[in-house]
Scaffold this active site. Structure first.
Site, PDB file in Angstrom:
ATOM      1  N   HIS A  87     -13.443 -12.133  -3.182  1.00  0.00           N
ATOM      2  CA  HIS A  87     -13.892 -10.781  -3.520  1.00  0.00           C
ATOM      3  C   HIS A  87     -15.070 -10.852  -4.493  1.00  0.00           C
ATOM      4  CE1 HIS A  87      -9.746 -10.031  -2.164  1.00  0.00           C
ATOM      5  NE2 HIS A  87     -10.176  -8.828  -1.843  1.00  0.00           N
ATOM      6  N   ASP A 120     -12.407 -10.486   7.578  1.00  0.00           N
ATOM      7  CA  ASP A 120     -11.911  -9.894   6.339  1.00  0.00           C
ATOM      8  C   ASP A 120     -12.925  -8.816   5.958  1.00  0.00           C
ATOM      9  OD1 ASP A 120     -10.442  -9.390   4.044  1.00  0.00           O
ATOM     10  OD2 ASP A 120     -10.391 -11.472   3.383  1.00  0.00           O
ATOM     11  N   ARG A 163       0.807  -1.229   0.000  1.00  0.00           N
ATOM     12  CA  ARG A 163       0.000   0.000   0.000  1.00  0.00           C
ATOM     13  C   ARG A 163       0.839   1.278   0.000  1.00  0.00           C
ATOM     14  NH1 ARG A 163      -4.055  -3.131  -1.598  1.00  0.00           N
ATOM     15  NH2 ARG A 163      -5.282  -4.080   0.071  1.00  0.00           N
TER      16      ARG A 163
END
Length: 707
Positions: free
Chosen positions: A349, A433, A246
């Site tokens: 996802h 998550d 990130r």
């Protein structure tokens, strides 16, 4: 002539100055009295039963906490008086830094803040011996920090007693603020500040959109801490290394599978520590890393190179090494994704994956690394949005299409409480998550998912969809008794224990942001960390195949052509740094005649392949057709580089040479180029098996060539 106006003005000026000084003194005493009124105690942080205290190189720095009347606590750094009862044993400076003298004995270090005080004992057995010429010194034989005991040090229970239900629920919420009104959130906004306060948020997760530069990130993190009213806030991020990185100004380490290929736990520990040092310098105190998933399914679309490999023992050892390095820096580590996301072929996802194995198989493979992480003292564990029907066969009705579906681990009491807590003995923080992922959001709805997660045993609700609705929904279930308040208290206790353990507090004094910024500038992307990055990258490069094609030893008249599409520029630049007579051909499909002609004049062809799923590495994909065309029609040695997944060679097994680098970060390209030109002797070993088309291994786990 005397100016009488000035003469008469002097006494008034002096009187005014005296009055101002007296007023300032009175105001200071008033502030001090007001600060102490209702603030019942100050304690030395190292006296807390949750803290493991030790002296390092004969020194330690003591911290002080103020315990407020309502139970919450904050760090005190100003207005303190320190004293050592026996300066022959240890001295203490005005900032609480204790230094041993080298003499044996016992002393008490006392701190005072007005009427409140606390002390801690230090006992030294055996005098230290200083260094002399030709003779090494010797430290004291035993140094003990003797904690004080009593109910005054049970600060977490007292804090929970003083919180409202709203504040307790808020501690369990960790939303993201990637964007606001369509713009990336790179600075604190009044609207976000208001949300942190309104919902008493216990944490916030940052993403790449939030962390542009070192200075900007440090400022944003500090502003989040300022927004929190009673406790320090968990500032988290996914800084795994490799493909999940990130920080935009940090060191780009090559990732877990590359570390697995190094077969060096020491390098892995250093990488974890360097990542932690960079995060810590920015004020980010929680890292959602490392991945403890066992990647034993080559078709896995979401884990892949994020895993250390396919072997449970390797994953456990390297995950623990990374964790130790990370937590030694003061940053919390998080093992993910429990009970294991490695043996799946669906991205959670996008959909709801299933792992069909029974508990005995799971204990041998998927659960094994997580148990080792727990045993090693990892701070937190993240759940997987994956179903495990042999552990929990509970069904739910999907809100997406009304079909009956299995309940994923994130929402399963049997998985989180019965398996993780009771059977495996984990007492740290459990975080979900991201609840905005389709595996959860599509089938359960935002509020229901959060409620189910808390009932299952989660402490942190990560990235809830609709902060207000989820906060109100959880609050309602507590007030109606659907979720007992004792259940919420248990989660808040774990969260506050983590904050205390990692020194995450509100500070009563303003922080010197410039000093903090300067420290962050020195740490983030430092040369020391770059050296660790280079070492990890070079040790990871795996020479999978070499039919006398490598290393290249060419003169300046011999041409090298670099072919590829994705990440072509860093590959080409790395090759050009070793061989100036290099041309670049951007291509991702079958080549035309003129392109082939140029390749036929080359002395070597280097192809960079990039895949992230099964279809990408299929032999009939456009990229792989191109690679096989070059292998068939060019006489010069063809060297292929698997930029991300090591499995790419499955599509072109006849290539002359093949290297796996596991990462698209710059250091990995530079390491591959050094290897191709013989400047780095490859020592990497495959952390996974590369399967062949006939069911046998094309290249086994542990395979790797050298020069």
């Amino acid at each position: 002539m005397i100016d009488l106006r000035k003469t008469f003005a002097i006494p008034f000026l002096i009187a005014g100055l005296l009055f101002t000084q007296l007023f300032a003194t009175a105001k200071s005493e008033e502030v001090k009295a007001e600060r102490n009124q209702g603030n019942t105690d100050v304690i030395i942080y190292q006296n807390l039963p949750e803290i493991d205290s030790e002296m390092k190189d004969g020194q330690t720095s003591l911290k002080v906490l103020r315990i407020h009347e309502q139970g919450h606590f904050s760090e005190v750094t100003e207005g303190l008086t320190w004293k050592s009862a026996n300066k022959n044993v240890a001295r203490v400076d005005e900032n609480g830094k204790v230094t041993l003298t080298g003499k044996s004995g016992r002393t008490f270090i006392t701190v005072r803040d007005g009427a409140a005080s606390d002390r801690i004992g230090i006992e030294v057995k055996g005098d230290s011996v200083p260094k002399k010429k030709g003779k090494p010194g010797k430290p004291a034989s035993e140094v003990s920090i003797v904690k004080q005991k009593g109910i005054r040090y049970n600060i977490i229970e007292k804090a929970i007693d003083g919180l409202t239900v709203e504040e307790k629920v808020g501690q369990m919420l960790m939303p993201d603020f990637r964007t606001y009104n369509g713009k990336n959130v790179t600075e604190m906004l009044p609207e976000i500040d208001a949300l942190v306060k309104k919902y008493h948020l216990g944490g916030v997760i940052l993403f790449r959109e939030n962390v542009d530069t070192t200075e900007q990130t440090a400022r944003l993190v500090a502003d989040y801490q300022d927004s929190s009213e009673k406790f320090g806030i968990l500032l988290s991020i996914d800084q795994e290394g490799g493909i999940v990185t990130r920080l935009q100004s940090g060191t780009d380490f090559p990732g877990n599978m590359a570390l697995g290929a190094t077969r060096s736990e020491e390098i892995t520990r250093k990488v974890g520590n360097a990542i932690g040092e960079e995060l810590n310098s920015l004020g980010i105190n929680t890292n959602f890393a490392p991945v403890f998933d066992v990647n034993n399914n080559p078709d896995n679309p979401v884990i892949g190179v994020r895993s250390f490999g396919e072997d449970p023992e390797l994953v456990a050892k390297f995950g623990v090494a990374y964790t130790q390095g990370l937590q030694e820096s003061g940053v919390s580590a998080t093992a993910k994704h429990f009970p294991g996301h490695g043996d799946t072929a669906v991205d959670s996802h996008l959909g709801l994956p299933e792992v069909p194995h029974d508990k005995e198989r799971l204990k041998e493979v998927e659960l094994y690394p997580f148990q080792k992480a727990m045993d090693a003292g990892i701070d937190a564990i993240m759940t997987a949005h994956v179903t495990f029907p042999k552990i929990d066969d509970t069904k739910a009705i999907s809100k997406k299409d009304g079909t009956e579906i299995a309940v994923p681990a994130t929402l399963s009491y049997k998985v989180l409480t019965e398996l993780m807590r009771e059977e495996m003995g984990f007492d740290g923080v459990i975080t979900t998550d991201a609840l905005n992922m389709n595996a959860i959001a599509d089938h359960f709805g935002a509020v229901d998912a959060a409620i189910r997660a808390v009932k299952a045993g989660s402490d942190l609700v990560l990235m809830p969809v609709g902060l207000e609705a989820v906060a109100e929904g959880l609050l309602k279930t507590v007030k109606t008794g659907e979720i007992p308040e004792e259940r919420i208290n248990a989660s808040v206790k774990r969260i506050l224990t983590l904050k205390v353990k990692r020194g995450i507090f509100k500070s009563e004094s303003s922080i010197d942001n410039e000093k903090k910024m300067e420290n962050a500038r020195q740490v983030v992307g430092s040369e020391q960390h770059k050296q660790v990055e280079r070492e990890a990258a070079e040790r990871s490069i795996t020479l999978v195949k070499n039919d006398n094609a490598l290393p290249l030893n060419l003169d300046d008249t011999e041409k090298v052509v670099v072919v590829g599409n994705t990440y072509l520029d860093p590959l080409a630049q790395s090759v050009q740094s070793h061989h100036s007579n290099t041309t670049v051909m951007k291509a991702s499909n079958v080549l035309a005649g003129d392109q082939l002609d140029e390749l036929k004049s080359a002395s070597a062809v280097i192809i960079g392949t990039y895949t992230f799923n099964v279809s990408g590495r299929a032999s009939d994909s456009a990229q792989m057709k191109m690679v096989n065309q070059i292998i068939e029609e060019v006489e010069a040695p063809v060297i292929a580089l698997g930029i991300r997944n090591p499995y790419d060679i499955m599509a072109f097994p006849k290539v002359d040479a093949y290297l796996a680098q596991y990462s698209f970060r710059t250091a990995s390209f530079e390491a591959s180029a050094k290897t191709i030109f013989g400047k780095n002797n490859p020592t990497g070993k495959l952390p996974v098996t590369i399967p062949g088309n006939n069911g046998n291994a094309l290249y086994p786990f542990g395979h790797g060539l050298s020069y």
